[in-house]
Design a protein around this motif. Structure first.
Motif, PDB file in Angstrom:
ATOM      1  N   ILE A 112      87.724  89.106  26.709  1.00 46.76           N
ATOM      2  CA  ILE A 112      86.629  90.042  26.985  1.00 46.76           C
ATOM      3  C   ILE A 112      85.654  90.068  25.810  1.00 46.76           C
ATOM      4  CG2 ILE A 112      86.051  92.499  27.238  1.00 46.76           C
ATOM      5  CD1 ILE A 112      88.608  92.774  28.941  1.00 46.76           C
ATOM      6  N   GLY A 113      86.183  90.102  24.590  1.00 43.49           N
ATOM      7  CA  GLY A 113      85.316  90.083  23.414  1.00 43.49           C
ATOM      8  C   GLY A 113      84.425  88.852  23.391  1.00 43.49           C
ATOM      9  N   GLN A 114      84.990  87.694  23.724  1.00 37.56           N
ATOM     10  CA  GLN A 114      84.211  86.461  23.755  1.00 37.56           C
ATOM     11  C   GLN A 114      83.147  86.518  24.852  1.00 37.56           C
ATOM     12  OE1 GLN A 114      87.491  83.729  24.341  1.00 37.56           O
ATOM     13  NE2 GLN A 114      87.556  83.197  22.164  1.00 37.56           N
ATOM     14  N   ILE A 115      83.521  87.053  26.004  1.00 35.94           N
ATOM     15  CA  ILE A 115      82.589  87.117  27.131  1.00 35.94           C
ATOM     16  C   ILE A 115      81.418  88.045  26.818  1.00 35.94           C
ATOM     17  CG2 ILE A 115      82.372  88.068  29.474  1.00 35.94           C
ATOM     18  CD1 ILE A 115      85.121  86.708  30.024  1.00 35.94           C
ATOM     19  N   LEU A 116      81.695  89.160  26.158  1.00 36.86           N
ATOM     20  CA  LEU A 116      80.604  90.076  25.801  1.00 36.86           C
ATOM     21  C   LEU A 116      79.635  89.433  24.817  1.00 36.86           C
ATOM     22  CD1 LEU A 116      82.517  93.482  25.541  1.00 36.86           C
ATOM     23  CD2 LEU A 116      81.138  92.614  27.434  1.00 36.86           C
ATOM     24  N   LYS A 117      80.151  88.632  23.896  1.00 41.03           N
ATOM     25  CA  LYS A 117      79.266  87.908  22.967  1.00 41.03           C
ATOM     26  C   LYS A 117      78.441  86.868  23.715  1.00 41.03           C
ATOM     27  CE  LYS A 117      82.236  88.489  18.922  1.00 41.03           C
ATOM     28  NZ  LYS A 117      83.189  87.822  17.997  1.00 41.03           N
ATOM     29  N   LEU A 118      79.096  86.120  24.610  1.00 38.50           N
ATOM     30  CA  LEU A 118      78.375  85.114  25.399  1.00 38.50           C
ATOM     31  C   LEU A 118      77.308  85.747  26.279  1.00 38.50           C
ATOM     32  CD1 LEU A 118      81.121  82.619  26.637  1.00 38.50           C
ATOM     33  CD2 LEU A 118      79.123  82.079  25.241  1.00 38.50           C
ATOM     34  N   SER A 119      77.613  86.920  26.821  1.00 39.97           N
ATOM     35  CA  SER A 119      76.658  87.604  27.703  1.00 39.97           C
ATOM     36  C   SER A 119      75.358  87.897  26.976  1.00 39.97           C
ATOM     37  CB  SER A 119      77.277  88.901  28.235  1.00 39.97           C
ATOM     38  OG  SER A 119      78.441  88.633  28.965  1.00 39.97           O
ATOM     39  N   GLY A 120      75.465  88.283  25.705  1.00 41.09           N
ATOM     40  CA  GLY A 120      74.266  88.537  24.912  1.00 41.09           C
ATOM     41  C   GLY A 120      73.432  87.278  24.749  1.00 41.09           C
ATOM     42  N   LYS A 121      74.099  86.145  24.544  1.00 42.84           N
ATOM     43  CA  LYS A 121      73.377  84.878  24.389  1.00 42.84           C
ATOM     44  C   LYS A 121      72.704  84.466  25.697  1.00 42.84           C
ATOM     45  CE  LYS A 121      76.030  83.049  20.541  1.00 42.84           C
ATOM     46  NZ  LYS A 121      76.781  81.897  19.990  1.00 42.84           N
ATOM     47  N   VAL A 122      73.420  84.666  26.798  1.00 42.42           N
ATOM     48  CA  VAL A 122      72.839  84.321  28.109  1.00 42.42           C
ATOM     49  C   VAL A 122      71.619  85.185  28.397  1.00 42.42           C
ATOM     50  CG1 VAL A 122      73.255  84.331  30.590  1.00 42.42           C
ATOM     51  CG2 VAL A 122      75.018  83.470  29.045  1.00 42.42           C
ATOM     52  N   LEU A 123      71.716  86.473  28.100  1.00 44.37           N
ATOM     53  CA  LEU A 123      70.616  87.394  28.373  1.00 44.37           C
ATOM     54  C   LEU A 123      69.369  87.026  27.577  1.00 44.37           C
ATOM     55  CD1 LEU A 123      69.815  89.936  29.940  1.00 44.37           C
ATOM     56  CD2 LEU A 123      70.676  91.303  28.037  1.00 44.37           C
ATOM     57  N   ASP A 124      69.563  86.433  26.405  1.00 47.69           N
ATOM     58  CA  ASP A 124      68.424  86.055  25.560  1.00 47.69           C
ATOM     59  C   ASP A 124      67.899  84.655  25.854  1.00 47.69           C
ATOM     60  OD1 ASP A 124      68.509  88.482  24.235  1.00 47.69           O
ATOM     61  OD2 ASP A 124      69.835  87.751  22.646  1.00 47.69           O
ATOM     62  N   ASP A 125      68.540  83.943  26.768  1.00 52.28           N
ATOM     63  CA  ASP A 125      68.183  82.554  27.061  1.00 52.28           C
ATOM     64  C   ASP A 125      67.563  82.468  28.454  1.00 52.28           C
ATOM     65  OD1 ASP A 125      68.086  79.817  27.604  1.00 52.28           O
ATOM     66  OD2 ASP A 125      69.985  79.393  26.590  1.00 52.28           O
ATOM     67  N   GLU A 126      66.248  82.521  28.513  1.00 56.54           N
ATOM     68  CA  GLU A 126      65.552  82.509  29.804  1.00 56.54           C
ATOM     69  C   GLU A 126      65.819  81.231  30.587  1.00 56.54           C
ATOM     70  OE1 GLU A 126      63.886  84.582  31.681  1.00 56.54           O
ATOM     71  OE2 GLU A 126      64.226  86.220  30.284  1.00 56.54           O
ATOM     72  N   GLN A 127      65.966  80.116  29.894  1.00 54.11           N
ATOM     73  CA  GLN A 127      66.223  78.851  30.574  1.00 54.11           C
ATOM     74  C   GLN A 127      67.588  78.890  31.271  1.00 54.11           C
ATOM     75  OE1 GLN A 127      66.015  75.431  28.002  1.00 54.11           O
ATOM     76  NE2 GLN A 127      65.480  74.062  29.671  1.00 54.11           N
ATOM     77  N   ALA A 128      68.592  79.391  30.559  1.00 49.76           N
ATOM     78  CA  ALA A 128      69.932  79.504  31.154  1.00 49.76           C
ATOM     79  C   ALA A 128      69.915  80.467  32.331  1.00 49.76           C
ATOM     80  CB  ALA A 128      70.940  79.972  30.102  1.00 49.76           C
TER      81      ALA A 128
END
Length: 199
Positions: free
Chosen positions: A91-107
C-alpha cells in the motif's frame, strides 16, 4: 473527482479501495484466489473516472467492505499479522506511485485511452487491455511493486493479468485519495479521525 472534495470520509474510503485491491492482488499472488466478483469490483473502480464522491467508485459500502475491514485493523493500531504487514508495505508503494501517476499527464492520457477501449471491449479482452496499460504506464515507474507469492501463480499469465488489473484499481484509488487531499502526514497524525470517518 473534484480537487476540493477533500472530506475525511472520501479520503478514508479512497484508502479503503487501495487496501482492498492491494489485498486482492496479494491473495492472487499467494493463493491464486481469483473470484469473478473481485475482478468486477476492480474494473468498476477503474471505469468510474468521474465520481461525485469516493463511494461512487464502488457502488456502495459493500463494494469496498474488504478494504474497510482491513483498514479498521490498521488504523486502530492493532499489530498486523504477516499477511497484513505485507499488504501494508505494498500500500505504501502504491500511494507513492499514485502521486507520480497523478503528476504525469502523458501516463494519465494513456490510461484513459486504455479505459475507453476496455469499456467497449468484450469481457474476455478487458483484462488484456488493462494489463497492457499497467505494463506500459505503471511498470516503468519507481518504486516498482514486486509482489511476493507462490511461483505457480506468479508465473501463470492469466493470474498475472488479474494481478495487474487489481493493482491498477489500487492505483486508481490512490490517485483519488490524493485528489481528496490525502497525504502521508494525515495517516500518521489523524488515525483516530480517519477511523471515525470510516465508521
Amino acid at each position: 473527482m473534484s480537487q476540493h472534495n477533500a472530506t475525511l470520509e472520501n479520503q478514508v474510503l479512497a484508502l479503503a479501495g487501495v487496501a482492498q485491491f492491494t489485498l486482492y492482488a496479494h491473495e492472487l499472488a499467494t493463493e491464486g484466489r481469483d473470484l469473478p466478483a473481485r475482478f468486477e469490483r476492480a474494473t468498476q473502480a477503474i471505469f468510474c473516472t468521474d465520481p461525485d464522491s469516493a463511494i461512487d467508485v464502488y457502488g456502495d459500502r459493500a463494494g469496498v467492505a474488504d478494504g474497510i475491514r482491513y483498514l479498521r485493523v490498521q488504523l486502530s493500531g492493532q499489530r498486523p499479522d504477516a499477511k497484513g504487514a505485507a499488504v501494508a508495505r505494498y500500500i505504501g508503494q502504491i500511494l507513492k506511485l499514485s502521486g507520480k501517476v497523478l503528476d504525469d499527464e502523458q501516463a494519465l492520457g494513456r490510461i484513459r485511452g486504455a479505459i475507453d477501449r476496455a469499456r467497449l471491449a468484450e469481457l474476455d479482452a478487458v483484462a488484456d487491455i488493462l494489463d497492457a496499460a499497467y505494463r506500459e504506464t505503471i511498470s516503468p515507474l519507481k518504486p516498482q511493486i514486486m509482489l511476493q507469492g507462490e511461483p505457480m501463480y506468479l508465473k501463470n499469465e492469466y493470474i498475472q493479468r488479474r494481478i495487474r488489473t487489481q493493482l491498477l484499481a489500487a492505483i486508481r484509488c490512490g490517485v483519488m485519495w490524493r485528489q481528496c487531499g490525502g497525504g502521508f502526514i494525515s495517516l500518521f497524525f489523524r488515525r483516530k479521525a480517519l477511523l471515525a470517518a470510516l465508521e
